[in-house]
Design an enzyme around this catalytic site. Structure first.
Site, PDB file in Angstrom:
ATOM      1  N   SER A 134       1.100  -1.271  -0.049  1.00 51.18           N
ATOM      2  CA  SER A 134      -0.300  -0.155   0.087  1.00 51.18           C
ATOM      3  C   SER A 134       1.370   1.277   0.024  1.00 51.18           C
ATOM      4  CB  SER A 134      -0.929   0.203   1.672  1.00 51.18           C
ATOM      5  OG  SER A 134       0.080   0.279   2.614  1.00 51.18           O
ATOM      6  N   GLU A 192       6.379  -0.161  -5.197  1.00 52.63           N
ATOM      7  CA  GLU A 192       5.348  -0.907  -6.435  1.00 52.63           C
ATOM      8  C   GLU A 192       3.851  -0.635  -5.223  1.00 52.63           C
ATOM      9  OE1 GLU A 192       5.488  -1.662 -10.010  1.00 52.63           O
ATOM     10  OE2 GLU A 192       7.947  -2.192  -9.479  1.00 52.63           O
ATOM     11  N   LEU A 193       3.494   0.100  -5.699  1.00 51.69           N
ATOM     12  CA  LEU A 193       2.648   1.154  -3.975  1.00 51.69           C
ATOM     13  C   LEU A 193       0.740   0.833  -4.643  1.00 51.69           C
ATOM     14  CD1 LEU A 193       4.358   4.029  -3.493  1.00 51.69           C
ATOM     15  CD2 LEU A 193       4.464   1.292  -2.522  1.00 51.69           C
ATOM     16  N   CYS A 205      -3.883  -4.680  -7.509  1.00 46.32           N
ATOM     17  CA  CYS A 205      -3.133  -2.748  -7.528  1.00 46.32           C
ATOM     18  C   CYS A 205      -3.775  -2.522  -8.948  1.00 46.32           C
ATOM     19  CB  CYS A 205      -1.907  -3.152  -8.238  1.00 46.32           C
ATOM     20  SG  CYS A 205      -0.717  -3.919  -8.291  1.00 46.32           S
TER      21      CYS A 205
HETATM   22  P1  NAP Z   1       0.382  -3.731   2.731  1.00 45.07           P
HETATM   23  O1  NAP Z   1      -0.241  -3.641   3.847  1.00 45.07           O
HETATM   24  O2  NAP Z   1       1.061  -2.293   2.382  1.00 45.07           O
HETATM   25  O3  NAP Z   1       1.260  -4.564   3.294  1.00 45.07           O
HETATM   26  C1  NAP Z   1       2.647  -5.367   2.353  1.00 45.07           C
HETATM   27  C2  NAP Z   1       3.398  -5.561   3.261  1.00 45.07           C
HETATM   28  O4  NAP Z   1       4.187  -4.531   3.978  1.00 45.07           O
HETATM   29  C3  NAP Z   1       3.644  -6.876   3.783  1.00 45.07           C
HETATM   30  O5  NAP Z   1       4.971  -7.392   4.035  1.00 45.07           O
HETATM   31  C4  NAP Z   1       2.954  -6.994   5.005  1.00 45.07           C
HETATM   32  O6  NAP Z   1       3.663  -7.055   5.909  1.00 45.07           O
HETATM   33  C5  NAP Z   1       4.816  -5.081   4.683  1.00 45.07           C
HETATM   34  N1  NAP Z   1       3.971  -4.291   5.809  1.00 45.07           N
HETATM   35  C6  NAP Z   1       3.154  -3.427   6.868  1.00 45.07           C
HETATM   36  N2  NAP Z   1       3.317  -2.713   7.211  1.00 45.07           N
HETATM   37  C7  NAP Z   1       4.992  -2.381   7.609  1.00 45.07           C
HETATM   38  C8  NAP Z   1       5.439  -1.625   8.318  1.00 45.07           C
HETATM   39  N3  NAP Z   1       5.105  -1.082   9.313  1.00 45.07           N
HETATM   40  N4  NAP Z   1       7.013  -1.806   7.391  1.00 45.07           N
HETATM   41  C9  NAP Z   1       7.351  -2.826   7.603  1.00 45.07           C
HETATM   42  N5  NAP Z   1       6.470  -3.705   5.897  1.00 45.07           N
HETATM   43  C10 NAP Z   1       5.200  -3.573   6.741  1.00 45.07           C
HETATM   44  O7  NAP Z   1      -0.351  -4.018   1.520  1.00 45.07           O
HETATM   45  P2  NAP Z   1      -1.266  -5.588   1.286  1.00 45.07           P
HETATM   46  O8  NAP Z   1      -2.698  -5.023   2.116  1.00 45.07           O
HETATM   47  O9  NAP Z   1      -0.557  -6.272   1.409  1.00 45.07           O
HETATM   48  O10 NAP Z   1      -1.560  -4.854  -0.336  1.00 45.07           O
HETATM   49  C11 NAP Z   1      -2.870  -3.921  -1.101  1.00 45.07           C
HETATM   50  C12 NAP Z   1      -1.215  -3.257  -1.212  1.00 45.07           C
HETATM   51  O11 NAP Z   1      -0.905  -3.429  -1.995  1.00 45.07           O
HETATM   52  C13 NAP Z   1      -2.797  -2.166  -2.032  1.00 45.07           C
HETATM   53  O12 NAP Z   1      -2.190  -0.917  -1.978  1.00 45.07           O
HETATM   54  C14 NAP Z   1      -1.724  -2.546  -3.515  1.00 45.07           C
HETATM   55  O13 NAP Z   1      -2.950  -1.861  -4.790  1.00 45.07           O
HETATM   56  C15 NAP Z   1      -0.821  -2.970  -3.425  1.00 45.07           C
HETATM   57  N6  NAP Z   1      -0.038  -3.647  -4.494  1.00 45.07           N
HETATM   58  C16 NAP Z   1       0.999  -3.043  -5.359  1.00 45.07           C
HETATM   59  C17 NAP Z   1       1.557  -3.663  -6.728  1.00 45.07           C
HETATM   60  C18 NAP Z   1       2.111  -2.429  -7.446  1.00 45.07           C
HETATM   61  O14 NAP Z   1       3.070  -3.808  -8.308  1.00 45.07           O
HETATM   62  N7  NAP Z   1       2.307  -1.144  -7.536  1.00 45.07           N
HETATM   63  C19 NAP Z   1       1.194  -4.485  -6.202  1.00 45.07           C
HETATM   64  C20 NAP Z   1       0.387  -5.615  -5.597  1.00 45.07           C
HETATM   65  C21 NAP Z   1      -0.071  -5.114  -4.441  1.00 45.07           C
HETATM   66  P3  NAP Z   1       2.445  -7.877   7.198  1.00 45.07           P
HETATM   67  O15 NAP Z   1       0.839  -7.699   6.356  1.00 45.07           O
HETATM   68  O16 NAP Z   1       3.097  -9.173   7.083  1.00 45.07           O
HETATM   69  O17 NAP Z   1       1.953  -7.305   8.401  1.00 45.07           O
END
Ligand code: NAP
Length: 488
Positions: free
Chosen positions: A240, A261-262, A295
């Site tokens: 995210s 990649e957000l 995403c």
């Molecule tokens: P997220 O909550 O940001 O989590 C992504 C990763 O970050 C997970 O491994 C998570 O671990 C970790 N994380 C969370 N908080 C953290 C912190 N404070 N410090 C370090 N690591 C931390 O996102 P998500 O819900 O898993 O995925 C959905 C998001 O990803 C959406 O916004 C989507 O658009 C984006 N996305 C982007 C792309 C791209 O290529 N642009 C591709 C796929 C997805 P935990 O879950 O274990 O806490």
């Protein structure tokens, strides 16, 4: 005792420890956390729960292996990647089942993701031997400019749950090809596909310490010390925008190379001259791939006012026909959302749109019973102020709004802080290029609802991030340029 079924066999084959310095081991504090099946809300497996000490040990292993790996022959680096590609394809069915169990999507979609992930290993197996610099005569003719491309060094990778294998593959494959070592932390909801991938790479001959995988329920706690440790040289994050911002800040203390990649908020534009049936086909792919949890998912449909009622009606009909169910069932097309909080967010955005005056053409409800299922939903007459036009929905909900001119369509499409991908449907070639040039996104799909391709540079602009994964550009993220000035 009865024979284990296919699901049990697949789960029994996954290593559940931390992979550090070529060894599988329990977390130092002997803690574990539970991975759940989102379709049943039942536990699948316990995996090791890393703490800071484990994470630092993984980084030490990556640091220790770095110089040897950088000197490893590129051809052999490529051959390891090639073997990994072959293994992923050979084991596609079991890996897909594992992914469906932990993430929920239909088996056919998990198989497609394994193919997509495997393609990055194949592509970068071919790129490993094509890293080159340049040799140039100075403008004055009196000296030479020489450049060499060298690995960045130990990397930290943090990946999301929505594509449990592919998001890691897009980072791991080019890093291996470039000669970088790494510590990978998958999302806590879906660590199993990454653990299976690490086991494959180990069996394909990847030397100890090149790839280290830590699973943890405390992502913030374990990642921050890695980013603030001078041995780390690069962070690549997929997730995210909110978490990405935080990690960019943490990366500032050691001035890390960063790739992000957000989040996305893809507009899907259908012009008056579009092939309507093709646009509806593309909309189904752009919206429903991965249960809408991508995403790249089409988040906002802007349709020319002359076509909008017909487009929305056809889309609603197609959505109504989809079979929702546990992803492991052979006829399932739409699995559950990942968890209760994701389903709650979809419901909240839907309610906001309804309160603002949107109309439900189909769906509109969370489904009763176990599992985080949500009905495929189409909304029409979604007014400009609705939150779902500005925020990532990440679920099977398609809001349809209208426009009356090309300028208005482009303005609506660009009125977002995100800029990952946009889709447009038109039969007019000049319009296709004009609009593609005007869109503030890193990628554009013209008359197609999917852009992902290992041979293409995937990535965003604005608050969707920076850096590219895949294509010729993908390996650049893991290389730095050294310039040598030669007097002659
Ligand atoms: P997220 O909550 O940001 O989590 C992504 C990763 O970050 C997970 O491994 C998570 O671990 C970790 N994380 C969370 N908080 C953290 C912190 N404070 N410090 C370090 N690591 C931390 O996102 P998500 O819900 O898993 O995925 C959905 C998001 O990803 C959406 O916004 C989507 O658009 C984006 N996305 C982007 C792309 C791209 O290529 N642009 C591709 C796929 C997805 P935990 O879950 O274990 O806490």
């Amino acid at each position: 005792m009865s024979e284990p079924n296919e699901e049990q066999t697949v789960l029994q084959s996954v290593p559940t420890g931390l992979f550090i310095a070529g060894r599988w081991r329990a977390a130092a504090a002997a803690q574990t956390f539970t991975v759940e099946d989102p379709a049943t809300q039942q536990p699948l497996l316990e995996v090791a729960d890393a703490r800071v000490d484990d994470a630092l040990e993984a980084l030490a292993a990556a640091w220790e292996a770095q110089s040897r790996w950088a000197a490893h022959p590129p051809r052999e680096r490529g051959e390891i990647l090639r073997r990994a590609y072959e293994q992923l394809i050979a084991r596609q069915d079991e890996l897909a089942l594992l992914m469906t169990l932990e993430m929920g999507k239909a088996l056919s979609e998990s198989k497609a993701e394994i193919t997509y992930a495997a393609e990055f290993f194949r592509w970068f197996s071919e790129e490993a031997v094509r890293i080159h610099g340049r040799y140039m005569t100075n403008a004055t003719g009196s000296g030479r400019v020489i450049t060499m491309r060298q690995p960045v060094g130990p990397c930290v990778f943090v990946t999301p749950w929505n594509f449990p294998a592919a998001m890691g593959a897009r980072k791991i494959a080019p890093a291996i090809a470039a000669g970088c070592t790494m510590v990978v932390k998958p999302a806590h909801q879906t660590p199993l596909s990454m653990l299976a991938l690490a086991q494959i790479l180990e069996r394909c001959g990847l030397p100890a310490g090149v790839l280290n995988v830590i699973t943890s329920s405390r992502s913030g706690e374990v990642i921050e010390p890695l980013l603030k440790d001078g041995r780390t040289r690069k962070l690549s994050f997929t997730g995210s925008t909110q978490v990405g911002r935080k990690l960019i800040e943490q990366s500032a203390s050691k001035v890390l190379r960063v790739s992000m990649e957000l989040g996305g908020n893809a507009p899907f534009l259908v012009f008056a001259d579009a092939d309507l049936d093709a646009a509806v086909d593309g909309a189904m792919v752009a919206k429903m791939r991965n249960v809408g949890e991508a995403c790249t998912a089409a988040n906002r449909f802007y349709v020319h006012e002359s076509l909008a009622p017909q487009f929305a009606a056809q889309l609603a009909q197609r959505m109504r026909e989809l079979k929702v169910g546990r992803g492991t069932e052979p006829d399932t097309q739409v699995g559950p959302l990942i968890d209760g909080s994701q389903r709650g967010k979809v419901q909240e955005l839907l309610q906001d749109a309804l309160d603002a005056g949107a109309k439900v053409l189909t769906g509109g409800n969370a489904m009763r019973g176990a599992g985080y299922f949500f009905e495929p939903t189409v909304l029409s007459e979604v007014p400009p102020g609705a939150r779902m036009l500005a925020e990532e929905i990440f679920g099977p909900v398609a809001p349809v709004a209208t426009f009356s001119s090309e300028e208005q369509a482009l303005e609506a499409a660009n009125s977002s802080e995100y800029g990952l991908v946009a889709y447009l449907y038109t039969r007019d070639l000049a319009r296709a290029f004009r609009v593609a040039e005007g869109l503030e996104t890193g990628m554009v799909g013209v008359n197609q609802g999917m852009v992902s391709n290992a041979a293409a540079p995937f990535g965003g602009v604005k608050q969707s991030g920076f850096g590219r994964e895949g294509g010729f550009e993908g390996i650049d993220e893991y290389l730095q340029t050294k310039y040598v000035a030669l007097a002659l």
